[in-house]
Scaffold this motif. Structure first.
Motif, short mmCIF file in Angstrom:
data_model
loop_
_atom_site.label_atom_id
_atom_site.label_comp_id
_atom_site.label_asym_id
_atom_site.label_seq_id
_atom_site.Cartn_x
_atom_site.Cartn_y
_atom_site.Cartn_z
N PHE B 41 0.82 -1.05 0.01
CA PHE B 41 0.00 0.21 -0.07
C PHE B 41 0.95 1.26 -0.11
O PHE B 41 1.70 1.80 0.93
CB PHE B 41 -0.98 0.00 1.25
CG PHE B 41 -2.17 0.94 1.12
CD1 PHE B 41 -1.78 2.17 2.07
CD2 PHE B 41 -3.15 1.13 0.31
CE1 PHE B 41 -2.66 3.14 1.90
CE2 PHE B 41 -3.98 2.04 0.42
CZ PHE B 41 -3.83 3.19 1.30
N TYR B 42 0.93 1.78 -1.11
CA TYR B 42 1.84 3.21 -1.32
C TYR B 42 1.23 4.32 -0.91
O TYR B 42 0.19 4.69 -1.45
CB TYR B 42 2.44 2.98 -2.72
CG TYR B 42 3.01 1.96 -3.31
CD1 TYR B 42 2.39 1.14 -4.43
CD2 TYR B 42 4.51 1.70 -3.08
CE1 TYR B 42 3.13 -0.03 -4.82
CE2 TYR B 42 5.11 0.33 -3.61
CZ TYR B 42 4.62 -0.36 -4.56
OH TYR B 42 5.22 -1.33 -4.95
N THR B 43 1.62 5.03 -0.04
CA THR B 43 1.05 6.33 0.22
C THR B 43 1.66 7.45 -0.61
O THR B 43 2.99 7.32 -0.99
CB THR B 43 0.93 6.65 1.76
OG1 THR B 43 2.21 6.96 2.08
CG2 THR B 43 0.34 5.54 2.75
N ALA B 46 -0.20 12.80 3.11
CA ALA B 46 -0.14 12.51 4.50
C ALA B 46 1.05 12.34 5.22
O ALA B 46 0.94 11.23 5.86
CB ALA B 46 -1.40 11.76 4.87
N THR B 49 1.83 9.69 8.25
CA THR B 49 0.87 8.91 8.65
C THR B 49 1.15 7.30 8.23
O THR B 49 0.24 6.38 8.76
CB THR B 49 -0.56 9.45 8.06
OG1 THR B 49 -0.55 9.20 6.88
CG2 THR B 49 -0.84 10.56 8.64
N SER B 52 0.84 5.00 11.21
CA SER B 52 -0.66 5.04 11.67
C SER B 52 -1.34 4.00 11.10
O SER B 52 -2.05 3.19 11.44
CB SER B 52 -1.22 6.54 11.79
OG SER B 52 -0.20 7.14 12.70
N VAL B 53 -1.15 4.22 9.64
CA VAL B 53 -1.93 3.32 8.75
C VAL B 53 -1.67 1.84 9.11
O VAL B 53 -2.14 0.87 9.11
CB VAL B 53 -1.49 3.85 7.24
CG1 VAL B 53 -2.38 2.83 6.31
CG2 VAL B 53 -2.25 5.17 6.85
N PHE B 55 -0.28 0.75 11.54
CA PHE B 55 -0.76 0.27 12.86
C PHE B 55 -2.29 -0.21 12.97
O PHE B 55 -2.79 -1.21 13.43
CB PHE B 55 -0.49 1.40 13.95
CG PHE B 55 -1.18 1.28 15.51
CD1 PHE B 55 -2.49 1.64 15.72
CD2 PHE B 55 -0.70 0.15 16.30
CE1 PHE B 55 -3.09 1.50 17.00
CE2 PHE B 55 -1.17 0.06 17.41
CZ PHE B 55 -2.43 0.64 17.88
N GLY B 56 -2.93 0.70 12.27
CA GLY B 56 -4.52 0.15 12.23
C GLY B 56 -4.57 -0.91 11.16
O GLY B 56 -5.59 -1.89 11.99
N LEU B 57 -3.86 -1.02 10.35
CA LEU B 57 -3.98 -2.46 9.61
C LEU B 57 -3.57 -3.73 10.52
O LEU B 57 -4.22 -4.50 10.40
CB LEU B 57 -2.96 -2.37 8.30
CG LEU B 57 -2.76 -3.29 7.28
CD1 LEU B 57 -4.35 -3.67 6.81
CD2 LEU B 57 -1.78 -2.85 6.16
N ARG B 59 -3.94 -3.96 13.65
CA ARG B 59 -4.91 -4.23 14.52
C ARG B 59 -6.03 -5.03 13.91
O ARG B 59 -6.71 -5.79 14.48
CB ARG B 59 -5.49 -2.97 15.23
CG ARG B 59 -4.63 -2.13 16.06
CD ARG B 59 -4.52 -2.88 17.32
NE ARG B 59 -5.73 -3.00 18.31
CZ ARG B 59 -5.47 -3.16 19.42
NH1 ARG B 59 -4.32 -3.07 19.94
NH2 ARG B 59 -6.31 -3.24 20.41
N THR B 81 3.44 8.47 17.00
CA THR B 81 2.95 7.12 16.78
C THR B 81 3.70 5.99 17.43
O THR B 81 3.15 4.99 17.58
CB THR B 81 2.96 6.90 14.96
OG1 THR B 81 2.45 5.72 14.85
CG2 THR B 81 4.43 6.91 14.74
#
Lengths: 168, 196
Positions: B41-43, B46, B49, B52-53, B55-57, B59, B81
């Motif tokens: 997943f390339y950002t 932002a 982040t 953080s992305v 980390f959410g993934l 979880r 973070t």
């Protein structure tokens, strides 16, 4: 049933499993309710910008969610909304408690109180203000449907008319 | 310090089915050049982040290993973070920071790590026990298998040079999302969205 109880039931009914919050006083009961229920994964980042990243990451992993914040926090989240949530078309709800308007005692809150709607408008994020208990289900259900149908964040602003606001 | 492209190839070459999140700019370009994968997943914005992305993934996907790759400038924007990772201690999260002590893509302005700032020490101060600062490619190659397999969270700060790549990762952000979620199997069922 308090407004927090009603919102809690709506979050569950709409499968908003990931709950990320930077707390506000009026959100205390709602946060406590979600923490007590195993259905929810409740996370507390250091800053709202982080929270947006977390919500987006959780969605990529298959968990839909809601970001709880005070309207001052929207100012801390703007770029993450604009350059992560929007271009990657990530749907989620934002529950934003309103400071800086009716009954506000703290001058410092007024700036973002005034700015929250124009900022959401500028970011292209639809927003709906919740003032009455009997509107909660229709507004939250409708907001969630909009978010999922259009792959975008949708904000529901919690007016002090609903929450009672913060006393001071 | 090590050649950043060699470092990226060492990391990407060791990947199997991990989910990868990359920070904007060179972090994304390097990982793409080293071997594009649907589970990357390339950002593209932002800054700050990416972790953080990740980390959410992490979880949401406790049975997957998540690897985040970003530059030190990005991490410096979102030091909180590390505190969040320290607090929740996701065992399936590995963060790799390419630290070239500069904002390379905007003209090479120095970042704080050119001075005394040690991001591995910051991570340890946030309660992340597995946090290391690595100077050589050999050290990195030895560390990679450990941080991909052993329970984390892990933070690896690698001192790298400014060797860049030509070429860019996929530009269409929505396509990056759909490709990633499609391969992972987390795309919502389209039929379920057919409201009455």
């Amino acid at each position: 049933m308090s407004w927090s109880d009603t919102v809690f039931e709506c979050l569950k009914a709409n499968a908003l499993q990931t709950v990320v919050h930077v707390p506000d006083t009026v959100l205390t009961d709602l946060i406590r309710l979600t923490e007590a229920d195993d259905f929810f994964d409740v996370l507390s980042p250091t800053r709202e910008e982080e929270g947006i990243g977390i919500i987006c990451g959780a969605y990529l992993g298959g968990r839909y969610g809601v970001m709880l914040m005070q309207n001052s926090g929207l100012g801390n989240a703007a770029n993450a909304l604009a350059s992560l949530a929007a271009p990657y078309q990530i749907p989620f709800l934002m529950l934003i408690s309103q400071r800086g308007e009716l009954g506000e005692f703290n001058t410092a809150q007024v700036g973002m109180g005034q700015a929250v709607r124009p900022v959401l408008d500028s970011l292209g994020i639809p927003h709906f203000t919740l003032e009455r208990d009997d509107e909660i289900a229709r507004v939250l259900n409708g907001a969630s449907k909009l978010a999922l149908s259009t792959d975008r964040p949708v904000a529901v602003i919690l007016s002090p008319l609903l929450t009672g606001g913060k006393k001071g | 310090m090590m050649n950043r492209q060699e470092a990226a190839r060492a990391l990407v070459g060791a990947l199997t089915d991990q989910l990868v999140v990359t920070g904007l700019g060179n972090a994304s370009f390097d990982v793409y050049a080293a071997g594009d994968r649907a589970l990357n997943f390339y950002t593209r914005g932002a800054m700050g982040t990416a972790t953080s992305v990740a980390f959410g993934l992490a979880r949401a996907r406790p049975n997957n290993r998540i690897v985040c790759v970003e530059g030190e400038g990005s991490l410096l924007m979102n030091l909180g973070t590390l505190a969040t990772i320290g607090r929740y201690a996701p065992r399936n999260l590995t963060c790799v920071i390419w630290d070239n002590q500069s904002y390379q893509i905007t003209g090479g302005q120095p970042t704080h790590t050119e001075s005394a700032v040690d991001l591995a020490a910051v991570a340890r101060g946030c309660g992340i026990a597995s946090a290391c600062l690595i100077e050589s490619l050999d050290e990195l190659k030895a560390t990679i298998p450990q941080v991909l397999d052993a329970p984390g969270p892990h933070v690896v700060v690698a001192k790298v040079d400014r060797t860049g790549v030509q070429g860019y990762q996929p530009r269409k952000t929505a396509l990056i999302k759909y490709r990633f979620m499609g391969r992972l199997g987390t795309l919502p069922d389209v039929a379920a969205l057919a409201w009455e």
